[in-house]
Design a protein around this motif. Sequence first.
Motif, PDB file in Angstrom:
ATOM      1  N   SER A  31      47.762  34.369  62.911  1.00  0.00           N
ATOM      2  CA  SER A  31      47.222  33.412  61.949  1.00  0.00           C
ATOM      3  C   SER A  31      45.718  33.262  62.132  1.00  0.00           C
ATOM      4  CB  SER A  31      47.893  32.055  62.114  1.00  0.00           C
ATOM      5  OG  SER A  31      47.645  31.521  63.410  1.00  0.00           O
ATOM      6  N   ASN A  32      45.029  33.000  61.028  1.00  0.00           N
ATOM      7  CA  ASN A  32      43.576  32.829  61.042  1.00  0.00           C
ATOM      8  C   ASN A  32      43.212  31.379  61.348  1.00  0.00           C
ATOM      9  OD1 ASN A  32      43.095  35.550  60.297  1.00  0.00           O
ATOM     10  ND2 ASN A  32      43.500  35.026  58.147  1.00  0.00           N
ATOM     11  N   CYS A  33      41.935  31.150  61.457  1.00  0.00           N
ATOM     12  CA  CYS A  33      41.419  29.798  61.687  1.00  0.00           C
ATOM     13  C   CYS A  33      41.925  28.875  60.569  1.00  0.00           C
ATOM     14  CB  CYS A  33      39.897  29.819  61.710  1.00  0.00           C
ATOM     15  SG  CYS A  33      39.134  28.176  61.662  1.00  0.00           S
ATOM     16  N   PRO A  34      42.580  27.783  60.902  1.00  0.00           N
ATOM     17  CA  PRO A  34      43.126  26.903  59.859  1.00  0.00           C
ATOM     18  C   PRO A  34      42.045  26.287  58.972  1.00  0.00           C
ATOM     19  CG  PRO A  34      43.293  25.868  62.017  1.00  0.00           C
ATOM     20  CD  PRO A  34      42.883  27.291  62.254  1.00  0.00           C
ATOM     21  N   HIS A  35      40.860  26.026  59.540  1.00  0.00           N
ATOM     22  CA  HIS A  35      39.776  25.467  58.743  1.00  0.00           C
ATOM     23  C   HIS A  35      39.261  26.493  57.728  1.00  0.00           C
ATOM     24  CE1 HIS A  35      39.664  21.929  61.266  1.00  0.00           C
ATOM     25  NE2 HIS A  35      39.530  22.680  62.357  1.00  0.00           N
ATOM     26  N   CYS A  36      39.131  27.751  58.168  1.00  0.00           N
ATOM     27  CA  CYS A  36      38.711  28.821  57.253  1.00  0.00           C
ATOM     28  C   CYS A  36      39.751  29.008  56.145  1.00  0.00           C
ATOM     29  CB  CYS A  36      38.516  30.125  58.011  1.00  0.00           C
ATOM     30  SG  CYS A  36      37.058  30.159  59.091  1.00  0.00           S
ATOM     31  N   SER A  37      41.036  28.980  56.527  1.00  0.00           N
ATOM     32  CA  SER A  37      42.103  29.140  55.537  1.00  0.00           C
ATOM     33  C   SER A  37      42.065  28.026  54.499  1.00  0.00           C
ATOM     34  CB  SER A  37      43.463  29.162  56.233  1.00  0.00           C
ATOM     35  OG  SER A  37      43.562  30.261  57.120  1.00  0.00           O
ATOM     36  N   GLU A  38      41.816  26.799  54.970  1.00  0.00           N
ATOM     37  CA  GLU A  38      41.739  25.666  54.041  1.00  0.00           C
ATOM     38  C   GLU A  38      40.555  25.810  53.094  1.00  0.00           C
ATOM     39  OE1 GLU A  38      41.558  20.763  54.147  1.00  0.00           O
ATOM     40  OE2 GLU A  38      41.315  21.933  55.989  1.00  0.00           O
ATOM     41  N   GLU A  39      39.402  26.245  53.641  1.00  0.00           N
ATOM     42  CA  GLU A  39      38.217  26.434  52.809  1.00  0.00           C
ATOM     43  C   GLU A  39      38.447  27.530  51.774  1.00  0.00           C
ATOM     44  OE1 GLU A  39      35.145  27.251  55.591  1.00  0.00           O
ATOM     45  OE2 GLU A  39      34.874  25.139  56.184  1.00  0.00           O
ATOM     46  N   GLN A  40      39.133  28.602  52.181  1.00  0.00           N
ATOM     47  CA  GLN A  40      39.436  29.682  51.242  1.00  0.00           C
ATOM     48  C   GLN A  40      40.384  29.213  50.147  1.00  0.00           C
ATOM     49  OE1 GLN A  40      40.933  32.707  53.845  1.00  0.00           O
ATOM     50  NE2 GLN A  40      38.911  33.172  54.715  1.00  0.00           N
ATOM     51  N   ASP A  41      41.360  28.384  50.518  1.00  0.00           N
ATOM     52  CA  ASP A  41      42.286  27.837  49.518  1.00  0.00           C
ATOM     53  C   ASP A  41      41.543  26.969  48.508  1.00  0.00           C
ATOM     54  OD1 ASP A  41      44.432  29.099  50.666  1.00  0.00           O
ATOM     55  OD2 ASP A  41      45.090  27.336  51.826  1.00  0.00           O
ATOM     56  N   ILE A  42      40.615  26.147  49.022  1.00  0.00           N
ATOM     57  CA  ILE A  42      39.832  25.273  48.141  1.00  0.00           C
ATOM     58  C   ILE A  42      38.967  26.110  47.206  1.00  0.00           C
ATOM     59  CG2 ILE A  42      37.962  23.580  48.070  1.00  0.00           C
ATOM     60  CD1 ILE A  42      39.110  22.418  50.680  1.00  0.00           C
ATOM     61  N   ALA A  43      38.336  27.164  47.759  1.00  0.00           N
ATOM     62  CA  ALA A  43      37.472  28.027  46.953  1.00  0.00           C
ATOM     63  C   ALA A  43      38.271  28.725  45.857  1.00  0.00           C
ATOM     64  CB  ALA A  43      36.771  29.055  47.838  1.00  0.00           C
ATOM     65  N   ARG A  44      39.471  29.212  46.218  1.00  0.00           N
ATOM     66  CA  ARG A  44      40.307  29.878  45.214  1.00  0.00           C
ATOM     67  C   ARG A  44      40.753  28.894  44.130  1.00  0.00           C
ATOM     68  NH1 ARG A  44      42.263  32.938  49.760  1.00  0.00           N
ATOM     69  NH2 ARG A  44      43.840  31.342  50.192  1.00  0.00           N
ATOM     70  N   ARG A  45      41.076  27.660  44.548  1.00  0.00           N
ATOM     71  CA  ARG A  45      41.493  26.663  43.574  1.00  0.00           C
ATOM     72  C   ARG A  45      40.349  26.293  42.628  1.00  0.00           C
ATOM     73  NH1 ARG A  45      43.461  23.496  46.924  1.00  0.00           N
ATOM     74  NH2 ARG A  45      41.830  21.902  47.115  1.00  0.00           N
ATOM     75  N   LEU A  46      39.146  26.126  43.189  1.00  0.00           N
ATOM     76  CA  LEU A  46      37.991  25.810  42.360  1.00  0.00           C
ATOM     77  C   LEU A  46      37.669  26.948  41.396  1.00  0.00           C
ATOM     78  CD1 LEU A  46      35.603  24.076  44.943  1.00  0.00           C
ATOM     79  CD2 LEU A  46      36.885  22.992  43.090  1.00  0.00           C
ATOM     80  N   GLU A  47      37.788  28.178  41.888  1.00  0.00           N
ATOM     81  CA  GLU A  47      37.542  29.347  41.041  1.00  0.00           C
ATOM     82  C   GLU A  47      38.547  29.399  39.892  1.00  0.00           C
ATOM     83  OE1 GLU A  47      37.256  34.247  41.390  1.00  0.00           O
ATOM     84  OE2 GLU A  47      37.749  33.014  43.131  1.00  0.00           O
ATOM     85  N   SER A  48      39.807  29.108  40.219  1.00  0.00           N
ATOM     86  CA  SER A  48      40.842  29.104  39.192  1.00  0.00           C
ATOM     87  C   SER A  48      40.597  28.001  38.167  1.00  0.00           C
ATOM     88  CB  SER A  48      42.218  28.918  39.839  1.00  0.00           C
ATOM     89  OG  SER A  48      43.236  28.819  38.869  1.00  0.00           O
ATOM     90  N   GLU A  49      40.223  26.811  38.635  1.00  0.00           N
ATOM     91  CA  GLU A  49      39.956  25.700  37.726  1.00  0.00           C
ATOM     92  C   GLU A  49      38.758  26.004  36.833  1.00  0.00           C
ATOM     93  OE1 GLU A  49      39.479  22.424  40.343  1.00  0.00           O
ATOM     94  OE2 GLU A  49      41.633  22.127  40.668  1.00  0.00           O
ATOM     95  N   THR A  50      37.715  26.624  37.418  1.00  0.00           N
ATOM     96  CA  THR A  50      36.532  26.985  36.633  1.00  0.00           C
ATOM     97  C   THR A  50      36.887  28.008  35.567  1.00  0.00           C
ATOM     98  OG1 THR A  50      35.067  26.557  38.515  1.00  0.00           O
ATOM     99  CG2 THR A  50      34.202  27.948  36.753  1.00  0.00           C
ATOM    100  N   ARG A  51      37.688  29.008  35.947  1.00  0.00           N
ATOM    101  CA  ARG A  51      38.093  30.034  34.987  1.00  0.00           C
ATOM    102  C   ARG A  51      38.929  29.433  33.859  1.00  0.00           C
ATOM    103  NH1 ARG A  51      40.339  32.899  38.303  1.00  0.00           N
ATOM    104  NH2 ARG A  51      42.522  32.316  37.986  1.00  0.00           N
ATOM    105  N   GLN A  52      39.862  28.539  34.208  1.00  0.00           N
ATOM    106  CA  GLN A  52      40.699  27.904  33.193  1.00  0.00           C
ATOM    107  C   GLN A  52      39.876  27.016  32.265  1.00  0.00           C
ATOM    108  OE1 GLN A  52      43.885  25.878  35.209  1.00  0.00           O
ATOM    109  NE2 GLN A  52      44.625  27.738  36.210  1.00  0.00           N
ATOM    110  N   ARG A  53      38.906  26.298  32.847  1.00  0.00           N
ATOM    111  CA  ARG A  53      38.046  25.438  32.031  1.00  0.00           C
ATOM    112  C   ARG A  53      37.223  26.282  31.063  1.00  0.00           C
ATOM    113  NH1 ARG A  53      36.295  22.783  35.831  1.00  0.00           N
ATOM    114  NH2 ARG A  53      34.380  23.912  36.313  1.00  0.00           N
ATOM    115  N   LYS A  54      36.704  27.423  31.536  1.00  0.00           N
ATOM    116  CA  LYS A  54      35.927  28.309  30.677  1.00  0.00           C
ATOM    117  C   LYS A  54      36.798  28.887  29.568  1.00  0.00           C
ATOM    118  CE  LYS A  54      32.915  32.367  30.768  1.00  0.00           C
ATOM    119  NZ  LYS A  54      32.300  33.427  31.619  1.00  0.00           N
ATOM    120  N   GLU A  55      38.025  29.244  29.895  1.00  0.00           N
ATOM    121  CA  GLU A  55      38.941  29.783  28.880  1.00  0.00           C
ATOM    122  C   GLU A  55      39.259  28.733  27.824  1.00  0.00           C
ATOM    123  OE1 GLU A  55      42.233  31.105  31.199  1.00  0.00           O
ATOM    124  OE2 GLU A  55      41.263  32.988  31.816  1.00  0.00           O
TER     125      GLU A  55
END
Length: 258
Positions: A31-55
Amino acid sequence: MQTATVSDTEQRECTDHGQYQSHRFFGQHWSNCPHCSEEQDIARRLESETRQRKERQEKMLRRSGIAGRFEGARFENFRAVTAAQEEVLRAAENFVSCFECHQGGGMWLIGRPGTGKTHLGCAMVRGVIESYGMPASICSARGIVRRLRASWRKGATETEEDAIEEYSSDALLVIDEVGNGFGTEGEQLQLFDVVDLRYQYRCPTVLLSNLNVPLLRVALGERVFDRLREGVRVLTCDWASHRAGVRGDRAVPSLPPG
């Protein structure tokens, strides 16, 4: 179904967050660093929300009525040279920056052809969509009537009630070319159905017209005029056509005061 089980743990070092407990799963997978994993999850969620908002914004812009030469119409590229043009531009910008979808009222831009009223109307529609993620549209008065009447045809895919509800549910509706070949009793009644429902919902409406206020009253009819004038700000675009310099047109005489 096979489930993951922890078979071993070890202390590891993350360059960003320091030491953490890493767990081994299924052989050599750690398993990777839990803090890094959480930050990556947040980044992916924000990216998804931004893409959906743009669509969503792109979808709203496609149905907004902004088309052709006005696809690029924005406040930033409106040509404001005189103090009067600057005043109208600032008013349109402030209308969007202080926009509330149930504030009621609206704005009328009246004046001679070619003064940029449609440009500003499209810029206001785009501003509401892009700044607030709310549906907004621009349509001519005759276009509204044509759409409602098209629903009467046999085999029509849209009912008149559906069309009225869609016009009425937009956070902002800009009605262009008000009074141009418009004004029969039947047309006034159909426009009233749209305007009255927006009035009930307290949704702002913007009018663009070459007519002054007294002539607008005649073209719209008393009931439509009465609904639209409540809480409205009237601005007169009383300057030469922007197209005059390109086509060599002579300036149109000033409109009577409205």
